[in-house]
Write a protein that holds these residues in place. Structure first.
Motif, PDB file in Angstrom:
ATOM      1  N   SER A  18       0.860  -1.201   0.000  1.00 19.29           N
ATOM      2  CA  SER A  18       0.000   0.000   0.000  1.00 19.29           C
ATOM      3  C   SER A  18       0.886   1.238   0.000  1.00 19.29           C
ATOM      4  CB  SER A  18      -0.921  -0.007   1.216  1.00 19.29           C
ATOM      5  OG  SER A  18      -0.165  -0.087   2.399  1.00 19.29           O
ATOM      6  N   ASN A  19       0.269   2.415  -0.055  1.00 17.41           N
ATOM      7  CA  ASN A  19       1.033   3.666  -0.234  1.00 17.41           C
ATOM      8  C   ASN A  19       1.966   3.503  -1.428  1.00 17.41           C
ATOM      9  OD1 ASN A  19      -0.001   4.699   2.168  1.00 17.41           O
ATOM     10  ND2 ASN A  19       1.798   4.127   3.359  1.00 17.41           N
ATOM     11  N   VAL A  20       1.476   3.011  -2.539  1.00 18.50           N
ATOM     12  CA  VAL A  20       2.380   2.723  -3.663  1.00 18.50           C
ATOM     13  C   VAL A  20       2.988   4.039  -4.177  1.00 18.50           C
ATOM     14  CG1 VAL A  20       2.609   1.678  -5.938  1.00 18.50           C
ATOM     15  CG2 VAL A  20       1.069   0.667  -4.256  1.00 18.50           C
ATOM     16  N   PHE A  24      -0.043   7.672  -1.337  1.00 18.22           N
ATOM     17  CA  PHE A  24      -0.231   7.555   0.112  1.00 18.22           C
ATOM     18  C   PHE A  24      -1.720   7.457   0.461  1.00 18.22           C
ATOM     19  CE2 PHE A  24      -0.969   9.501   4.301  1.00 18.22           C
ATOM     20  CZ  PHE A  24      -0.246   8.626   5.077  1.00 18.22           C
ATOM     21  N   ASP A  25      -2.078   6.383   1.137  1.00 18.82           N
ATOM     22  CA  ASP A  25      -3.459   6.096   1.573  1.00 18.82           C
ATOM     23  C   ASP A  25      -4.416   5.842   0.405  1.00 18.82           C
ATOM     24  OD1 ASP A  25      -3.132   6.037   4.302  1.00 18.82           O
ATOM     25  OD2 ASP A  25      -4.204   7.907   4.720  1.00 18.82           O
ATOM     26  N   VAL A  26      -3.892   5.792  -0.814  1.00 19.33           N
ATOM     27  CA  VAL A  26      -4.767   5.793  -1.995  1.00 19.33           C
ATOM     28  C   VAL A  26      -4.537   4.578  -2.915  1.00 19.33           C
ATOM     29  CG1 VAL A  26      -5.208   7.059  -4.159  1.00 19.33           C
ATOM     30  CG2 VAL A  26      -5.060   8.308  -2.002  1.00 19.33           C
ATOM     31  N   ALA A 192       3.316   4.876  13.127  1.00 18.38           N
ATOM     32  CA  ALA A 192       3.882   5.452  11.891  1.00 18.38           C
ATOM     33  C   ALA A 192       2.986   6.539  11.309  1.00 18.38           C
ATOM     34  CB  ALA A 192       4.112   4.340  10.867  1.00 18.38           C
ATOM     35  N   ARG A 193       1.734   6.534  11.654  1.00 16.41           N
ATOM     36  CA  ARG A 193       0.848   7.636  11.240  1.00 16.41           C
ATOM     37  C   ARG A 193       1.047   8.836  12.165  1.00 16.41           C
ATOM     38  NH1 ARG A 193      -2.844   5.902   7.331  1.00 16.41           N
ATOM     39  NH2 ARG A 193      -3.979   7.854   7.396  1.00 16.41           N
ATOM     40  N   GLY A 194       1.312   8.527  13.430  1.00 11.37           N
ATOM     41  CA  GLY A 194       1.455   9.590  14.439  1.00 11.37           C
ATOM     42  C   GLY A 194       2.647  10.501  14.198  1.00 11.37           C
TER      43      GLY A 194
HETATM   44  N1  HSE Z   1      -1.828   3.926   4.107  1.00 12.68           N
HETATM   45  C1  HSE Z   1      -1.527   3.313   5.372  1.00 12.68           C
HETATM   46  C2  HSE Z   1      -0.525   4.173   6.127  1.00 12.68           C
HETATM   47  C3  HSE Z   1      -0.994   1.942   5.140  1.00 12.68           C
HETATM   48  O1  HSE Z   1       0.454   4.573   5.542  1.00 12.68           O
HETATM   49  O2  HSE Z   1      -0.710   4.448   7.294  1.00 12.68           O
HETATM   50  C4  HSE Z   1      -0.676   1.178   6.385  1.00 12.68           C
HETATM   51  O3  HSE Z   1      -0.166  -0.096   6.059  1.00 12.68           O
END
Ligand code: HSE
Length: 317
Positions: A18-20, A24-26, A192-194
């Motif tokens: 993910s986050n290719v 990011f988030d998409v 990792a989001r924080g």
């Molecule tokens: N899009 C999410 C993030 C993926 O970066 O937080 C988590 O695996």
């Protein structure tokens, strides 16, 4: 009320990148392996129970309402009012906090297995809200769809808005290969989001949008010429790469061996690189052995096409 038509079903759902790059988030896509298996058994007394066996069980809770598979099936139970109970057995084949969409795979496999017990009343698209309920446990309730959509649906997925289940799946050519290296450390998605900034500049937003648009164009045309410039992330990668030992060395190894582009898979620690030549991907996996052995760190490498199927039922009776 919904009645189970079968007594047993087993389903598999794959790991996902993910986050290719700039997505990011998409943007996300599944790879063929690893992945999680769920067995679902019909039980006479109502309720959902969960057992976890095999493999990567560290830090995976068997509390039904706290586990992504359990929570997803609880959401199904609430919506469909099961007449009987269901016991889930989770075969956890990849660790949580790996950047491989491990939690999403468990949730996707679980909803597919239970849907099979019911004789498939719901399409995969209709299963998505339930799987997402489970997946949301991993990021403090913040719903992102770039793992759950690919793990469930398969293909190269672009998620516009997960709250409205709005996404598209792009056709992707079979010459595109993805190498994923998973250094064996844990990075929790919520953490990792924080560490990410809450706001970004207009300049970065424009750059990321341009790169994301060009990534999609490259996938659709099969012309990967620009991937070197565009497969990276301006929003999260600069912050998250510091959490990943071997990031710089692995990037160098991939790019020197002919990778088309390199970035972090999900919230890390897994890293991925695109290739259009299987020999170059294989050679890179050997070079990566040197990198992670040098760091005295365990690691796994996977090479896969974009998996087009996503979650699948492998047995029902
Ligand atoms: N899009 C999410 C993030 C993926 O970066 O937080 C988590 O695996």
């Amino acid at each position: 009320m919904s009645r189970f038509k079968y007594s047993y079903a087993r389903a598999f759902a794959p790991a996902s990148v993910s986050n290719v790059g700039p997505g990011f988030d998409v943007i996300g896509f599944p790879i063929d392996e690893p992945g999680d298996y769920i067995e679902a058994f019909t039980r006479p007394s109502k309720g959902v129970t969960l057992r976890i066996i095999a493999g990567e069980t560290n830090n995976v809770t068997a509390r039904v309402d706290m586990n992504t598979a359990g929570k997803a099936v609880l959401a199904m139970e609430e919506a469909l009012a099961f007449e009987q109970g269901v016991e889930l057995v989770l075969h956890k084949q990849m660790p949580i906090g790996s950047g491989l969409g491990s939690s999403a795979a468990s949730a996707a496999a679980a909803v597919c297995a239970v849907n099979a017990l019911l004789e498939y009343p719901l399409s995969k698209h209709e299963l998505l809200p339930f799987a997402l309920e489970g997946e949301a446990l991993t990021s403090n309730g913040i719903k992102h769809g770039d793992n759950i959509v690919p793990a469930l649906l398969g293909g190269f997925c672009i998620v516009r808005d997960i709250e409205t289940y709005s996404y598209v799946t792009l056709p992707v050519k079979d010459d595109l290969l993805c190498l994923v290296v998973h250094p064996h450390i844990v990075i929790e998605t919520a953490f990792a989001r924080g560490i990410l900034p809450k706001e970004i500049s207009m300049k970065l937003a424009v750059k990321q949008s341009a790169n994301a648009a060009l990534l999609v164009a490259g996938i659709l045309t099969g012309d990967y010429t620009l991937f070197k410039e565009i497969v990276h992330d301006e929003l999260a990668e600069p912050f998250r790469k510091k959490l990943i030992p071997g990031y710089e060395e692995a990037k160098l190894a991939c790019m020197q061996n002919g990778a088309l582009g390199f970035s972090i898979s999900g919230s890390g620690p897994s890293l991925f690189a695109f290739f259009d030549d299987p020999a170059k991907a294989e050679k890179t996996s050997v070079t990566l052995t040197g990198v992670f052995e040098g760091l005295q760190m365990g690691y796994s490498v996977y090479i896969s096409k974009v998996n087009k199927q996503g979650a699948k039922v492998v047995e029902v009776r």
